[in-house]
Design a protein around this motif. Structure first.
Motif, PDB file in Angstrom:
ATOM      1  N   LEU A  44       0.833  -1.208   0.000  1.00 12.86           N
ATOM      2  CA  LEU A  44       0.000   0.000   0.000  1.00 12.86           C
ATOM      3  C   LEU A  44       0.864   1.253   0.000  1.00 12.86           C
ATOM      4  O   LEU A  44       0.562   2.246  -0.684  1.00 12.86           O
ATOM      5  CB  LEU A  44      -0.935   0.005   1.214  1.00 12.86           C
ATOM      6  CG  LEU A  44      -2.063  -1.033   1.236  1.00 12.86           C
ATOM      7  CD1 LEU A  44      -2.859  -0.908   2.536  1.00 12.86           C
ATOM      8  CD2 LEU A  44      -2.976  -0.856   0.032  1.00 12.86           C
ATOM      9  N   THR A  45       1.953   1.211   0.761  1.00 15.64           N
ATOM     10  CA  THR A  45       2.861   2.361   0.818  1.00 15.64           C
ATOM     11  C   THR A  45       3.573   2.561  -0.513  1.00 15.64           C
ATOM     12  O   THR A  45       3.668   3.680  -1.018  1.00 15.64           O
ATOM     13  CB  THR A  45       3.897   2.164   1.942  1.00 15.64           C
ATOM     14  OG1 THR A  45       3.216   2.003   3.192  1.00 15.64           O
ATOM     15  CG2 THR A  45       4.832   3.370   2.036  1.00 15.64           C
ATOM     16  N   LEU A  46       4.062   1.473  -1.089  1.00 11.90           N
ATOM     17  CA  LEU A  46       4.770   1.569  -2.366  1.00 11.90           C
ATOM     18  C   LEU A  46       3.857   2.087  -3.476  1.00 11.90           C
ATOM     19  O   LEU A  46       4.262   2.926  -4.284  1.00 11.90           O
ATOM     20  CB  LEU A  46       5.330   0.203  -2.761  1.00 11.90           C
ATOM     21  CG  LEU A  46       6.510  -0.306  -1.938  1.00 11.90           C
ATOM     22  CD1 LEU A  46       6.896  -1.713  -2.382  1.00 11.90           C
ATOM     23  CD2 LEU A  46       7.709   0.629  -2.080  1.00 11.90           C
ATOM     24  N   PHE A  47       2.639   1.606  -3.518  1.00  7.64           N
ATOM     25  CA  PHE A  47       1.716   1.993  -4.582  1.00  7.64           C
ATOM     26  C   PHE A  47       1.122   3.386  -4.353  1.00  7.64           C
ATOM     27  O   PHE A  47       1.185   4.256  -5.222  1.00  7.64           O
ATOM     28  CB  PHE A  47       0.570   0.978  -4.700  1.00  7.64           C
ATOM     29  CG  PHE A  47       1.009  -0.374  -5.172  1.00  7.64           C
ATOM     30  CD1 PHE A  47       2.154  -0.538  -5.935  1.00  7.64           C
ATOM     31  CD2 PHE A  47       0.278  -1.504  -4.851  1.00  7.64           C
ATOM     32  CE1 PHE A  47       2.565  -1.796  -6.376  1.00  7.64           C
ATOM     33  CE2 PHE A  47       0.666  -2.758  -5.291  1.00  7.64           C
ATOM     34  CZ  PHE A  47       1.817  -2.900  -6.045  1.00  7.64           C
ATOM     35  N   TYR A  48       0.547   3.579  -3.183  1.00 12.39           N
ATOM     36  CA  TYR A  48      -0.296   4.758  -2.966  1.00 12.39           C
ATOM     37  C   TYR A  48       0.399   5.910  -2.251  1.00 12.39           C
ATOM     38  O   TYR A  48       0.159   7.074  -2.583  1.00 12.39           O
ATOM     39  CB  TYR A  48      -1.559   4.347  -2.206  1.00 12.39           C
ATOM     40  CG  TYR A  48      -2.371   3.324  -2.969  1.00 12.39           C
ATOM     41  CD1 TYR A  48      -3.033   3.668  -4.138  1.00 12.39           C
ATOM     42  CD2 TYR A  48      -2.454   1.996  -2.532  1.00 12.39           C
ATOM     43  CE1 TYR A  48      -3.765   2.732  -4.860  1.00 12.39           C
ATOM     44  CE2 TYR A  48      -3.179   1.055  -3.235  1.00 12.39           C
ATOM     45  CZ  TYR A  48      -3.831   1.430  -4.404  1.00 12.39           C
ATOM     46  OH  TYR A  48      -4.539   0.491  -5.116  1.00 12.39           O
ATOM     47  N   PHE A  49       1.248   5.612  -1.268  1.00 17.86           N
ATOM     48  CA  PHE A  49       1.956   6.706  -0.597  1.00 17.86           C
ATOM     49  C   PHE A  49       2.939   7.360  -1.568  1.00 17.86           C
ATOM     50  O   PHE A  49       3.066   8.591  -1.594  1.00 17.86           O
ATOM     51  CB  PHE A  49       2.696   6.178   0.636  1.00 17.86           C
ATOM     52  CG  PHE A  49       3.265   7.272   1.500  1.00 17.86           C
ATOM     53  CD1 PHE A  49       2.471   7.961   2.404  1.00 17.86           C
ATOM     54  CD2 PHE A  49       4.611   7.616   1.413  1.00 17.86           C
ATOM     55  CE1 PHE A  49       3.001   8.966   3.202  1.00 17.86           C
ATOM     56  CE2 PHE A  49       5.150   8.625   2.200  1.00 17.86           C
ATOM     57  CZ  PHE A  49       4.330   9.297   3.100  1.00 17.86           C
ATOM     58  N   THR A  50       3.623   6.543  -2.356  1.00 22.49           N
ATOM     59  CA  THR A  50       4.554   7.080  -3.345  1.00 22.49           C
ATOM     60  C   THR A  50       3.819   7.931  -4.374  1.00 22.49           C
ATOM     61  O   THR A  50       4.288   9.019  -4.751  1.00 22.49           O
ATOM     62  CB  THR A  50       5.302   5.937  -4.052  1.00 22.49           C
ATOM     63  OG1 THR A  50       5.987   5.146  -3.082  1.00 22.49           O
ATOM     64  CG2 THR A  50       6.317   6.491  -5.056  1.00 22.49           C
ATOM     65  N   TYR A  51       2.662   7.442  -4.825  1.00 20.14           N
ATOM     66  CA  TYR A  51       1.886   8.199  -5.809  1.00 20.14           C
ATOM     67  C   TYR A  51       1.359   9.503  -5.210  1.00 20.14           C
ATOM     68  O   TYR A  51       1.340  10.549  -5.874  1.00 20.14           O
ATOM     69  CB  TYR A  51       0.719   7.352  -6.309  1.00 20.14           C
ATOM     70  CG  TYR A  51      -0.101   8.033  -7.376  1.00 20.14           C
ATOM     71  CD1 TYR A  51       0.390   8.177  -8.671  1.00 20.14           C
ATOM     72  CD2 TYR A  51      -1.359   8.548  -7.087  1.00 20.14           C
ATOM     73  CE1 TYR A  51      -0.352   8.812  -9.647  1.00 20.14           C
ATOM     74  CE2 TYR A  51      -2.110   9.183  -8.059  1.00 20.14           C
ATOM     75  CZ  TYR A  51      -1.603   9.308  -9.339  1.00 20.14           C
ATOM     76  OH  TYR A  51      -2.336   9.949 -10.303  1.00 20.14           O
ATOM     77  N   THR A  52       0.940   9.457  -3.949  1.00 19.17           N
ATOM     78  CA  THR A  52       0.473  10.671  -3.276  1.00 19.17           C
ATOM     79  C   THR A  52       1.594  11.690  -3.168  1.00 19.17           C
ATOM     80  O   THR A  52       1.386  12.893  -3.385  1.00 19.17           O
ATOM     81  CB  THR A  52      -0.067  10.335  -1.874  1.00 19.17           C
ATOM     82  OG1 THR A  52      -1.079   9.332  -1.977  1.00 19.17           O
ATOM     83  CG2 THR A  52      -0.671  11.566  -1.209  1.00 19.17           C
ATOM     84  N   LEU A  53       2.784  11.227  -2.832  1.00 16.56           N
ATOM     85  CA  LEU A  53       3.943  12.116  -2.749  1.00 16.56           C
ATOM     86  C   LEU A  53       4.246  12.733  -4.111  1.00 16.56           C
ATOM     87  O   LEU A  53       4.564  13.922  -4.213  1.00 16.56           O
ATOM     88  CB  LEU A  53       5.152  11.339  -2.236  1.00 16.56           C
ATOM     89  CG  LEU A  53       6.458  12.125  -2.035  1.00 16.56           C
ATOM     90  CD1 LEU A  53       6.249  13.230  -0.999  1.00 16.56           C
ATOM     91  CD2 LEU A  53       7.576  11.191  -1.597  1.00 16.56           C
TER      92      LEU A  53
ATOM     93  N   TYR B 135      -6.348   7.485  -3.045  1.00 19.86           N
ATOM     94  CA  TYR B 135      -4.920   7.141  -2.994  1.00 19.86           C
ATOM     95  C   TYR B 135      -4.243   7.759  -1.783  1.00 19.86           C
ATOM     96  O   TYR B 135      -3.301   7.197  -1.227  1.00 19.86           O
ATOM     97  CB  TYR B 135      -4.214   7.546  -4.297  1.00 19.86           C
ATOM     98  CG  TYR B 135      -4.312   8.999  -4.687  1.00 19.86           C
ATOM     99  CD1 TYR B 135      -3.521   9.969  -4.090  1.00 19.86           C
ATOM    100  CD2 TYR B 135      -5.191   9.400  -5.693  1.00 19.86           C
ATOM    101  CE1 TYR B 135      -3.602  11.300  -4.468  1.00 19.86           C
ATOM    102  CE2 TYR B 135      -5.283  10.728  -6.071  1.00 19.86           C
ATOM    103  CZ  TYR B 135      -4.483  11.680  -5.457  1.00 19.86           C
ATOM    104  OH  TYR B 135      -4.575  13.003  -5.824  1.00 19.86           O
ATOM    105  N   GLU B 136      -4.717   8.933  -1.358  1.00 18.69           N
ATOM    106  CA  GLU B 136      -4.148   9.554  -0.159  1.00 18.69           C
ATOM    107  C   GLU B 136      -4.486   8.741   1.083  1.00 18.69           C
ATOM    108  O   GLU B 136      -3.610   8.475   1.926  1.00 18.69           O
ATOM    109  CB  GLU B 136      -4.676  10.974  -0.003  1.00 18.69           C
ATOM    110  CG  GLU B 136      -4.168  11.679   1.266  1.00 18.69           C
ATOM    111  CD  GLU B 136      -4.850  13.016   1.490  1.00 18.69           C
ATOM    112  OE1 GLU B 136      -4.929  13.806   0.522  1.00 18.69           O
ATOM    113  OE2 GLU B 136      -5.326  13.268   2.615  1.00 18.69           O
TER     114      GLU B 136
END
Length: 424
Positions: A120-129, A263-264
């Motif tokens: 979840l972090t790799l997919f969505y936190f990275t995309y949010t950043l 995604y956030e």
């Protein structure tokens, strides 16, 4: 998919504003670029006009003359019905992989969920950043970080105690107690989120619960889903605690995804989940990790569990927007049926004649849930305001439905024929 929230705030890349045409007497929804230089008073006027237009469109959708079955013929209904079954299959897959791990003498209730939060972090936190940048992300952490931490903490504990319960009590008791999550969702939504359930919705929930009761009764009659446990009282208390936390988590997440991009929410859920779940695994699963025999099949089961759970988490926000946390939980009741089908192929179970009957009852309950609803179903959230001004115009939201309905109704400017920009 990226999109922007319709608002009157400066700095939005694309802003959807509204204006009432004095000569035509109709509402128009237009795009306005470069709003960063607009005066504050103009922004307030645009925001007020935007809310008024969305409110009118929402009331038009709700007040549309329809038959009792009209919502059942919409794409939204079939989306939530089918996606609800996909979620039930996904959660059944996670239960199957967990059972296979236990069968291989591997009990790691905290650690086996850790990699879900990593993905979840790799997919969505990275995309949010990538979408927000470090400065905006820092602002969100300072302003809303504590809320996301609570959401992640509840989610981790719900997963942990539910899995842990199966180590002490029998499956029949644990599944019966899991119904408690529906009660928690309904009560919390009623008291805190001002959700008011209609008679048909309550009847639909009761039919679904009754259908699942038939499933469990069938298992109990055949002796395939009960039996003694290591410590029934301890296991039942863990199951009750897990169901309570799940109910709180589902309601909190519905509130979150109605106000913020999916995604956030998933990104911060995974980000904080890594630390919370990691610490918990280090404390409670350390002995199992040190003594465990991580063979090829065991690693494969962990990978399968992680992929199924990540798919589950990725879909949940959208069914929470289009439907609700209550419908989400009753959709999962069919998981017991799908679990049996998988059990026939994997564990050699036999299907009792009551299973198809129970499955049909649960589907009928889900149909009944929406019989008395408007064309918006559960997508219009009472905590967001009459014009849903407190929410995001994202996929599945009533706000986006109102904007797109206005466009399809030819009440927009002649040069504005594209669908409204949405934020996932």
């Amino acid at each position: 998919m990226t999109d922007q929230v319709p608002s009157g705030k400066p700095g939005d890349e694309i802003e959807i504003t509204t204006a009432v045409s004095n000569d035509a007497g109709r509402t128009s929804i237009n795009r306005d670029h470069g709003t960063a230089s607009s005066p504050a008073s103009s922004d307030d006027d645009d925001a007020a006009a935007d809310n008024e237009a969305v409110s009118q469109a929402l009331h038009a959708l709700e007040g549309r003359k329809v038959r009792w079955y009209s919502y059942l013929k919409t794409r939204d209904f079939w989306f939530v019905l089918i996606v609800g079954q996909v979620l039930a299959l996904a959660i059944t897959a996670t239960n199957t992989f967990s059972s296979l791990l236990v069968a291989h003498d591997t009990s790691i209730p905290a650690f086996q969920t850790f990699f879900n939060y990593v993905l979840l972090t790799l997919f969505y936190f990275t995309y949010t950043l990538y979408q927000y940048g470090f400065r905006k992300m820092g602002g969100i952490l300072l302003r809303d970080g504590w809320k996301y931490f609570i959401l992640s903490f509840l989610d981790v504990q719900g997963n942990y105690f539910t899995v842990l319960a199966y180590n002490y009590t029998n499956i029949l008791s644990a599944q019966l107690i899991n119904f408690w999550a529906i009660v928690i969702v309904v009560v919390v939504s009623f008291l805190l989120l001002r959700v008011r359930y209609k008679v048909f919705q309550i009847i639909g929930i009761l039919i679904c619960v009754g259908g699942t009761g038939v499933l469990l009764a069938s298992d109990h009659i055949r002796g395939t889903n009960g039996g003694p446990g290591v410590d029934l009282l301890k296991g039942d208390l863990f199951a009750l605690l897990g169901a309570t936390i799940y109910g709180l988590t589902n309601t909190f997440e519905e509130w979150f995804v109605s106000k913020r991009p999916a995604y956030e929410v998933l990104g911060f859920l995974g980000f904080f989940g890594i630390f919370i779940n990691g610490v918990q695994a280090a404390i409670f699963d350390r002995h199992s990790l040190e003594t465990g025999n991580f063979t090829g099949p065991v690693i494969g089961y962990i990978v399968g569990y992680t992929l199924a759970l990540t798919l589950f988490y990725s879909i949940v926000p959208f069914i929470l927007r289009i439907a609700s946390a209550a419908f989400f939980n009753i959709s999962l009741l069919t998981g017991n049926f799908w679990g049996t089908i998988i059990g026939v192929r994997v564990f050699g179970y036999t299907v009792h004649f009551l299973y198809p009957i129970a499955f049909v009852l649960i589907i009928i309950g889900q149909l009944t849930y929406f019989l008395a609803g408007s064309m918006l179903g559960d997508s219009k959230k009472p905590w967001l305001g009459d014009a849903q001004e407190g929410g995001i115009a994202g996929f599945g939201t009533a706000k986006l439905k109102a904007i797109n309905a206005a466009r399809r109704g030819d009440i927009v400017a002649e040069d504005e024929n594209q669908p409204a920009t949405q934020q996932v």
